[in-house]
Write a protein that holds these residues in place. Structure first.
Motif, PDB file in Angstrom:
ATOM      1  N   GLY A  74      35.589  43.719  66.741  1.00 14.10           N
ATOM      2  CA  GLY A  74      36.448  44.848  66.410  1.00 14.10           C
ATOM      3  C   GLY A  74      35.680  46.157  66.338  1.00 14.10           C
ATOM      4  N   ILE A  75      34.375  46.079  66.121  1.00 16.11           N
ATOM      5  CA  ILE A  75      33.542  47.278  66.118  1.00 16.11           C
ATOM      6  C   ILE A  75      33.600  47.948  67.483  1.00 16.11           C
ATOM      7  CG2 ILE A  75      31.149  48.093  65.953  1.00 16.11           C
ATOM      8  CD1 ILE A  75      30.693  45.843  63.928  1.00 16.11           C
ATOM      9  N   PHE A  76      33.563  47.152  68.536  1.00 15.70           N
ATOM     10  CA  PHE A  76      33.608  47.710  69.882  1.00 15.70           C
ATOM     11  C   PHE A  76      34.976  48.313  70.187  1.00 15.70           C
ATOM     12  CE2 PHE A  76      30.406  44.265  70.221  1.00 15.70           C
ATOM     13  CZ  PHE A  76      29.304  45.106  70.290  1.00 15.70           C
ATOM     14  N   TYR A  77      36.032  47.692  69.684  1.00 21.66           N
ATOM     15  CA  TYR A  77      37.374  48.253  69.860  1.00 21.66           C
ATOM     16  C   TYR A  77      37.476  49.602  69.149  1.00 21.66           C
ATOM     17  CZ  TYR A  77      42.349  48.995  69.358  1.00 21.66           C
ATOM     18  OH  TYR A  77      43.596  49.564  69.369  1.00 21.66           O
ATOM     19  N   LYS A  78      36.966  49.668  67.925  1.00 21.32           N
ATOM     20  CA  LYS A  78      37.023  50.916  67.168  1.00 21.32           C
ATOM     21  C   LYS A  78      36.169  51.999  67.815  1.00 21.32           C
ATOM     22  CE  LYS A  78      38.126  48.454  63.028  1.00 21.32           C
ATOM     23  NZ  LYS A  78      37.629  47.795  61.841  1.00 21.32           N
ATOM     24  N   ALA A  79      35.039  51.612  68.386  1.00 21.62           N
ATOM     25  CA  ALA A  79      34.194  52.584  69.094  1.00 21.62           C
ATOM     26  C   ALA A  79      34.909  53.111  70.332  1.00 21.62           C
ATOM     27  CB  ALA A  79      32.864  51.946  69.471  1.00 21.62           C
ATOM     28  N   MET A 127       9.733  57.430  73.632  1.00 18.46           N
ATOM     29  CA  MET A 127      10.547  56.233  73.445  1.00 18.46           C
ATOM     30  C   MET A 127      11.155  56.277  72.045  1.00 18.46           C
ATOM     31  SD  MET A 127      10.785  53.432  75.288  1.00 18.46           S
ATOM     32  CE  MET A 127      11.673  51.984  75.238  1.00 18.46           C
ATOM     33  N   THR A 128      12.453  56.251  71.958  1.00 17.18           N
ATOM     34  CA  THR A 128      13.118  56.249  70.662  1.00 17.18           C
ATOM     35  C   THR A 128      13.444  54.829  70.247  1.00 17.18           C
ATOM     36  OG1 THR A 128      14.894  57.078  72.039  1.00 17.18           O
ATOM     37  CG2 THR A 128      14.314  58.381  70.169  1.00 17.18           C
ATOM     38  N   ASN A 129      13.281  54.575  68.999  1.00 19.11           N
ATOM     39  CA  ASN A 129      13.647  53.257  68.497  1.00 19.11           C
ATOM     40  C   ASN A 129      14.868  53.380  67.591  1.00 19.11           C
ATOM     41  OD1 ASN A 129      12.513  54.499  66.343  1.00 19.11           O
ATOM     42  ND2 ASN A 129      10.847  53.071  66.062  1.00 19.11           N
ATOM     43  N   VAL A 130      15.481  52.283  67.306  1.00 24.57           N
ATOM     44  CA  VAL A 130      16.713  52.284  66.516  1.00 24.57           C
ATOM     45  C   VAL A 130      16.420  52.516  65.047  1.00 24.57           C
ATOM     46  CG1 VAL A 130      18.762  50.900  65.969  1.00 24.57           C
ATOM     47  CG2 VAL A 130      17.744  50.740  68.197  1.00 24.57           C
ATOM     48  N   TYR A 131      15.168  52.393  64.645  1.00 25.78           N
ATOM     49  CA  TYR A 131      14.829  52.510  63.231  1.00 25.78           C
ATOM     50  C   TYR A 131      14.697  53.952  62.771  1.00 25.78           C
ATOM     51  CZ  TYR A 131      13.966  47.631  63.982  1.00 25.78           C
ATOM     52  OH  TYR A 131      14.116  46.332  64.332  1.00 25.78           O
ATOM     53  N   SER A 132      14.628  54.901  63.676  1.00 27.61           N
ATOM     54  CA  SER A 132      14.615  56.299  63.282  1.00 27.61           C
ATOM     55  C   SER A 132      16.054  56.830  63.310  1.00 27.61           C
ATOM     56  CB  SER A 132      13.725  57.117  64.208  1.00 27.61           C
ATOM     57  OG  SER A 132      14.249  57.108  65.507  1.00 27.61           O
ATOM     58  N   PHE A 133      16.262  57.955  62.651  1.00 22.92           N
ATOM     59  CA  PHE A 133      17.618  58.491  62.556  1.00 22.92           C
ATOM     60  C   PHE A 133      18.126  58.950  63.914  1.00 22.92           C
ATOM     61  CE2 PHE A 133      20.616  61.980  61.617  1.00 22.92           C
ATOM     62  CZ  PHE A 133      21.593  61.217  61.003  1.00 22.92           C
ATOM     63  N   ASP A 134      17.278  59.625  64.698  1.00 21.87           N
ATOM     64  CA  ASP A 134      17.741  60.072  66.003  1.00 21.87           C
ATOM     65  C   ASP A 134      17.955  58.897  66.960  1.00 21.87           C
ATOM     66  OD1 ASP A 134      15.044  59.598  66.120  1.00 21.87           O
ATOM     67  OD2 ASP A 134      14.600  61.238  67.482  1.00 21.87           O
ATOM     68  N   LEU A 163      19.065  55.993  65.979  1.00 26.46           N
ATOM     69  CA  LEU A 163      20.343  55.429  65.537  1.00 26.46           C
ATOM     70  C   LEU A 163      21.517  56.244  66.081  1.00 26.46           C
ATOM     71  CD1 LEU A 163      21.612  53.246  63.712  1.00 26.46           C
ATOM     72  CD2 LEU A 163      21.571  54.928  61.878  1.00 26.46           C
ATOM     73  N   LEU A 164      21.369  57.562  66.090  1.00 28.64           N
ATOM     74  CA  LEU A 164      22.430  58.406  66.651  1.00 28.64           C
ATOM     75  C   LEU A 164      22.594  58.179  68.152  1.00 28.64           C
ATOM     76  CD1 LEU A 164      21.881  61.815  64.852  1.00 28.64           C
ATOM     77  CD2 LEU A 164      23.745  60.203  64.523  1.00 28.64           C
ATOM     78  N   ILE A 165      21.483  58.046  68.861  1.00 24.72           N
ATOM     79  CA  ILE A 165      21.548  57.788  70.298  1.00 24.72           C
ATOM     80  C   ILE A 165      22.207  56.448  70.575  1.00 24.72           C
ATOM     81  CG2 ILE A 165      20.132  57.332  72.342  1.00 24.72           C
ATOM     82  CD1 ILE A 165      18.161  59.405  71.216  1.00 24.72           C
ATOM     83  N   PHE A 166      21.838  55.443  69.804  1.00 25.91           N
ATOM     84  CA  PHE A 166      22.430  54.117  69.967  1.00 25.91           C
ATOM     85  C   PHE A 166      23.934  54.158  69.709  1.00 25.91           C
ATOM     86  CE2 PHE A 166      23.571  49.920  68.271  1.00 25.91           C
ATOM     87  CZ  PHE A 166      23.244  49.149  69.380  1.00 25.91           C
ATOM     88  N   ALA A 167      24.360  54.856  68.661  1.00 24.15           N
ATOM     89  CA  ALA A 167      25.786  54.955  68.343  1.00 24.15           C
ATOM     90  C   ALA A 167      26.540  55.690  69.456  1.00 24.15           C
ATOM     91  CB  ALA A 167      25.978  55.667  67.015  1.00 24.15           C
TER      92      ALA A 167
END
Length: 74
Positions: free
Chosen positions: A43-48, A1-8, A10-14
């Protein structure tokens, strides 16, 4: 289980946000409803979505790489 607090995590979430917004940009009703704001928090979602449609090949390679990393290396 990956969480958003680790770097990987965060990359998966992005990557998931970019892929989801790029898909929503291709659906006309979702584009009008969700991606109409170009400034502010939404606007973050538009840019994504713009990143996902313009850089679709590097985003796809990054998704495959992260999938391989999660399945076999982690």
């Amino acid at each position: 289980m990956t969480n958003v607090y680790s770097f990987d995590g965060l990359l998966i979430f992005a990557l998931l946000v970019i892929c989801t917004c790029a898909y929503m940009r291709r659906v006309p009703r979702l584009k009008q409803w969700f991606l109409s704001e170009k400034k502010g928090f939404l606007g973050i979602f538009y840019k994504a979505s713009v990143i996902g449609t313009r850089l679709h090949l590097p985003v796809a390679v990054a998704c495959v790489t992260m999938g391989f990393y999660i399945l076999f290396l982690k």
